[in-house]
Design a protein around this motif. Structure first.
Motif, PDB file in Angstrom:
ATOM      1  N   ARG A 154       4.816  -0.547  -5.253  1.00  0.00           N
ATOM      2  CA  ARG A 154       3.789   0.240  -4.562  1.00  0.00           C
ATOM      3  C   ARG A 154       2.512   0.237  -5.388  1.00  0.00           C
ATOM      4  N   GLY A 165      -1.337   5.289   8.536  1.00  0.00           N
ATOM      5  CA  GLY A 165      -1.074   6.712   8.443  1.00  0.00           C
ATOM      6  C   GLY A 165       0.336   7.086   8.050  1.00  0.00           C
ATOM      7  N   GLU A 166       1.207   6.102   7.858  1.00  0.00           N
ATOM      8  CA  GLU A 166       2.602   6.362   7.477  1.00  0.00           C
ATOM      9  C   GLU A 166       2.777   6.189   5.982  1.00  0.00           C
ATOM     10  N   PRO A 167       3.137   7.276   5.261  1.00  0.00           N
ATOM     11  CA  PRO A 167       3.340   7.138   3.810  1.00  0.00           C
ATOM     12  C   PRO A 167       4.588   6.328   3.501  1.00  0.00           C
ATOM     13  N   ARG A 168       4.544   5.662   2.359  1.00  0.00           N
ATOM     14  CA  ARG A 168       5.689   4.872   1.911  1.00  0.00           C
ATOM     15  C   ARG A 168       6.262   5.517   0.660  1.00  0.00           C
ATOM     16  N   PRO A 169       7.460   6.056   0.743  1.00  0.00           N
ATOM     17  CA  PRO A 169       8.026   6.783  -0.398  1.00  0.00           C
ATOM     18  C   PRO A 169       8.561   5.875  -1.497  1.00  0.00           C
ATOM     19  N   THR A 208       0.836  -1.192   0.000  1.00  0.00           N
ATOM     20  CA  THR A 208       0.000   0.000   0.000  1.00  0.00           C
ATOM     21  C   THR A 208       0.881   1.256   0.000  1.00  0.00           C
ATOM     22  N   ALA A 209       0.307   2.362  -0.482  1.00  0.00           N
ATOM     23  CA  ALA A 209       1.046   3.628  -0.511  1.00  0.00           C
ATOM     24  C   ALA A 209       1.263   4.200   0.884  1.00  0.00           C
ATOM     25  N   SER A 210       0.441   3.784   1.827  1.00  0.00           N
ATOM     26  CA  SER A 210       0.637   4.153   3.233  1.00  0.00           C
ATOM     27  C   SER A 210       0.015   3.064   4.084  1.00  0.00           C
ATOM     28  N   LEU A 211       0.486   2.956   5.314  1.00  0.00           N
ATOM     29  CA  LEU A 211      -0.074   1.986   6.244  1.00  0.00           C
ATOM     30  C   LEU A 211      -0.060   2.607   7.633  1.00  0.00           C
TER      31      LEU A 211
END
Length: 247
Positions: A225, A159-163, A154-157
């Motif tokens: 992603r 509430g934490e974005p994954r760059p 996922t692009a975030s998990l």
């Protein structure tokens, strides 16, 4: 023993190009969000089954494209990870998850040992037998295989974005990970994760350790992603780029 047409083991997986001439063997543990009819959607609405909790969104398309581009065998799981997670050990608490990313899975609550055993025999073992069949056939022909497991994140998990647009997961054997990481980073136009957000952990992951590590085969576990591989066009574009890296 000949399988009946309605035997679930027939559809536990699908194999593309089983005798492909390429050096790579791809598999996709979470390719599908299908729930067998008798499990009645595990008590979940369609909106939940469309989420990442049920499958690795986009990963199947990337895997199929890589198989085509590199003329490589690919084995894809045909059952949702909510039915049984084929990348978990049989004694893992989340082999058949009761809750995933905050969602309770009603059809998995308080399963009997008999019900667990049925899922293992009907969907877990046949999927891994399909991978073994391909690898053993190649071994019989003296073909060296490089194992690549395809996932998506996922692009975030929480509430934490994954760059990271793509991430390479590895363990102690870095002979493929290091050159692939270097090649992905060389153009400087994407963010590449190295064991971020996940590493390859033999205590957690099952597929690569079982099929590759025990054979001492070179291997990778890859995360794309999900917002980068949302449709067939983007999946093929990323597959082309990753195939060039592997070459």
């Amino acid at each position: 023993m000949q399988k009946r047409p309605d035997d679930d083991s027939v559809t536990a997986s699908r194999t593309l190009r089983p005798r492909g001439s390429g050096r790579f063997v791809f598999f996709c543990d979470h390719a599908c969000n299908d729930i067998p009819a008798e499990l009645q959607h595990l008590g979940l609405p369609a909106s939940e089954l469309a989420r990442h909790i049920a499958w690795d969104i986009g990963a199947a398309g990337v895997t199929a494209a890589l198989s085509e581009i590199l003329d490589a065998p690919a084995i894809l799981c045909n059952t949702s990870r909510l039915v049984i997670d084929c990348n978990r050990h049989l004694n893992a608490a989340d082999l058949i998850p009761e809750i995933s990313d905050g969602t309770v899975i009603p059809g998995n609550l308080r399963l009997s040992e008999a019900a667990r055993a049925i899922r293992i025999e009907r969907w877990f073992h046949p999927y891994h037998s399909a991978i073994e069949s391909v690898l053993l056939e190649r071994e019989g022909r003296g073909v060296q295989s490089i194992v690549v497991s395809i996932h998506s994140m996922t692009a975030s998990l929480a509430g934490e974005p994954r760059p990271w647009q793509i991430a390479i997961s590895s363990h102690l054997d870095r002979r493929i990970a290091e050159p692939v990481l270097a090649a992905l980073r060389r153009p400087g136009d994407i963010v590449v994760g190295d064991n971020q957000p996940y590493n390859l952990d033999p205590e957690v992951d099952y597929s690569v350790p079982f099929h590759a590590l025990r054979r001492k085969l070179p291997h990778l576990q890859v995360e794309f992603r999900q917002n980068e591989i949302v449709d067939a066009t983007s999946q093929y574009r990323w597959a082309m780029r990753f195939a060039q890296t592997l070459r």
